[in-house]
Write a protein that holds these residues in place. Structure first.
Motif, PDB file in Angstrom:
ATOM      1  N   GLY A 196     -15.637   4.096  -2.454  1.00 62.48           N
ATOM      2  CA  GLY A 196     -15.929   4.146  -3.886  1.00 62.48           C
ATOM      3  C   GLY A 196     -14.729   4.333  -4.791  1.00 62.48           C
ATOM      4  O   GLY A 196     -14.882   4.501  -5.998  1.00 62.48           O
ATOM      5  N   HIS A 197     -13.524   4.303  -4.239  1.00 62.84           N
ATOM      6  CA  HIS A 197     -12.304   4.495  -5.036  1.00 62.84           C
ATOM      7  C   HIS A 197     -11.362   3.322  -4.817  1.00 62.84           C
ATOM      8  O   HIS A 197     -11.216   2.830  -3.697  1.00 62.84           O
ATOM      9  N   ARG A 198     -10.683   2.909  -5.872  1.00 57.12           N
ATOM     10  CA  ARG A 198      -9.658   1.879  -5.743  1.00 57.12           C
ATOM     11  C   ARG A 198      -8.441   2.537  -5.095  1.00 57.12           C
ATOM     12  O   ARG A 198      -7.909   3.510  -5.616  1.00 57.12           O
ATOM     13  N   VAL A 199      -8.007   2.015  -3.945  1.00 58.29           N
ATOM     14  CA  VAL A 199      -6.903   2.655  -3.216  1.00 58.29           C
ATOM     15  C   VAL A 199      -5.629   2.705  -4.043  1.00 58.29           C
ATOM     16  O   VAL A 199      -4.887   3.685  -3.968  1.00 58.29           O
ATOM     17  N   GLU A 200      -5.382   1.679  -4.836  1.00 55.33           N
ATOM     18  CA  GLU A 200      -4.149   1.648  -5.624  1.00 55.33           C
ATOM     19  C   GLU A 200      -4.144   2.678  -6.754  1.00 55.33           C
ATOM     20  O   GLU A 200      -3.098   2.961  -7.334  1.00 55.33           O
ATOM     21  N   GLU A 201      -5.296   3.277  -7.049  1.00 49.98           N
ATOM     22  CA  GLU A 201      -5.383   4.266  -8.128  1.00 49.98           C
ATOM     23  C   GLU A 201      -5.438   5.707  -7.623  1.00 49.98           C
ATOM     24  O   GLU A 201      -5.486   6.635  -8.419  1.00 49.98           O
ATOM     25  N   ILE A 202      -5.442   5.904  -6.311  1.00 48.77           N
ATOM     26  CA  ILE A 202      -5.486   7.260  -5.752  1.00 48.77           C
ATOM     27  C   ILE A 202      -4.131   7.921  -6.005  1.00 48.77           C
ATOM     28  O   ILE A 202      -3.097   7.410  -5.592  1.00 48.77           O
ATOM     29  N   GLU A 203      -4.148   9.033  -6.700  1.00 51.39           N
ATOM     30  CA  GLU A 203      -2.904   9.692  -7.110  1.00 51.39           C
ATOM     31  C   GLU A 203      -2.233  10.461  -5.981  1.00 51.39           C
ATOM     32  O   GLU A 203      -1.012  10.435  -5.855  1.00 51.39           O
ATOM     33  N   LEU A 251       0.941  -3.142  -1.440  1.00 50.07           N
ATOM     34  CA  LEU A 251       0.213  -4.394  -1.681  1.00 50.07           C
ATOM     35  C   LEU A 251      -1.266  -4.279  -1.301  1.00 50.07           C
ATOM     36  O   LEU A 251      -2.048  -5.181  -1.590  1.00 50.07           O
ATOM     37  N   ILE A 252      -1.644  -3.169  -0.652  1.00 46.33           N
ATOM     38  CA  ILE A 252      -3.034  -2.965  -0.254  1.00 46.33           C
ATOM     39  C   ILE A 252      -3.819  -2.570  -1.501  1.00 46.33           C
ATOM     40  O   ILE A 252      -3.509  -1.587  -2.156  1.00 46.33           O
ATOM     41  N   LYS A 253      -4.810  -3.377  -1.805  1.00 48.90           N
ATOM     42  CA  LYS A 253      -5.629  -3.142  -2.999  1.00 48.90           C
ATOM     43  C   LYS A 253      -7.091  -3.220  -2.603  1.00 48.90           C
ATOM     44  O   LYS A 253      -7.436  -3.776  -1.570  1.00 48.90           O
ATOM     45  N   GLY A 254      -7.935  -2.679  -3.437  1.00 48.91           N
ATOM     46  CA  GLY A 254      -9.370  -2.781  -3.211  1.00 48.91           C
ATOM     47  C   GLY A 254     -10.048  -1.432  -3.211  1.00 48.91           C
ATOM     48  O   GLY A 254      -9.435  -0.404  -3.482  1.00 48.91           O
TER      49      GLY A 254
END
Length: 116
Positions: A80-87, A73-76
Motif C-alpha cells: 500500500g505504499h509507493r517504495v520511492e516515497e518511503i522516507e 530505479l525500483i518504483k511502484g
C-alpha cells in the motif's frame, strides 16, 4: 524510538518465504538469490553466513556489502505504499527487496527486475 517489528525479524525466517512465493509461481531459489545478490552485494557464502547467524533484517541490510545504486530505479506500490516515497532508508531497502520478489512472482524477466 521503538524499532519497527520488521526490522527485528530474522532474515532467516523471511528468506524461505521469498523462495516459497517465487516457487509457487514457477520461479527458482536461484533467481531469488540473484535478486538478493544484485540488491545487497552479498554472494552465496556471505548470504548463507547471514542466514546461519540469524541476523535480523536491520543487521542484514546494514552489513550488506553495498546496496546497488540502481535500486533507486525500483518504483511502484508494495504493501500500500509507493517504495520511492518511503522516507526511512532501511524500510525502503526492505521494501525494495519485497518489490523485486513480487516482480519475480508476477513473471517479469530477470533483465527487467534487475533494472538492466
Amino acid at each position: 524510538m521503538e524499532k519497527t517489528r520488521v526490522f527485528r525479524m530474522p532474515f532467516s525466517s523471511i528468506y524461505p518465504l521469498y523462495i516459497q512465493k517465487a516457487e509457487k509461481k514457477g520461479r527458482t531459489k536461484k533467481e531469488v538469490n540473484e535478486i538478493i545478490f544484485w540488491l545487497t552485494g552479498y554472494d552465496e557464502h556471505s548470504l548463507q553466513q547471514q542466514i546461519i547467524n540469524e541476523v535480523d533484517m536491520e543487521t542484514f541490510f546494514k552489513q550488506a556489502p553495498h546496496i546497488n545504486p540502481n535500486a533507486s530505479l525500483i518504483k511502484g506500490v508494495i504493501c500500500g505504499h509507493r517504495v520511492e516515497e518511503i522516507e526511512d532508508e532501511l524500510m525502503r531497502q526492505i521494501r525494495y527487496l519485497d518489490k523485486l520478489i513480487d516482480e519475480l512472482a508476477k513473471g517479469k524477466t530477470m533483465q527487467k527486475i534487475l533494472r538492466k
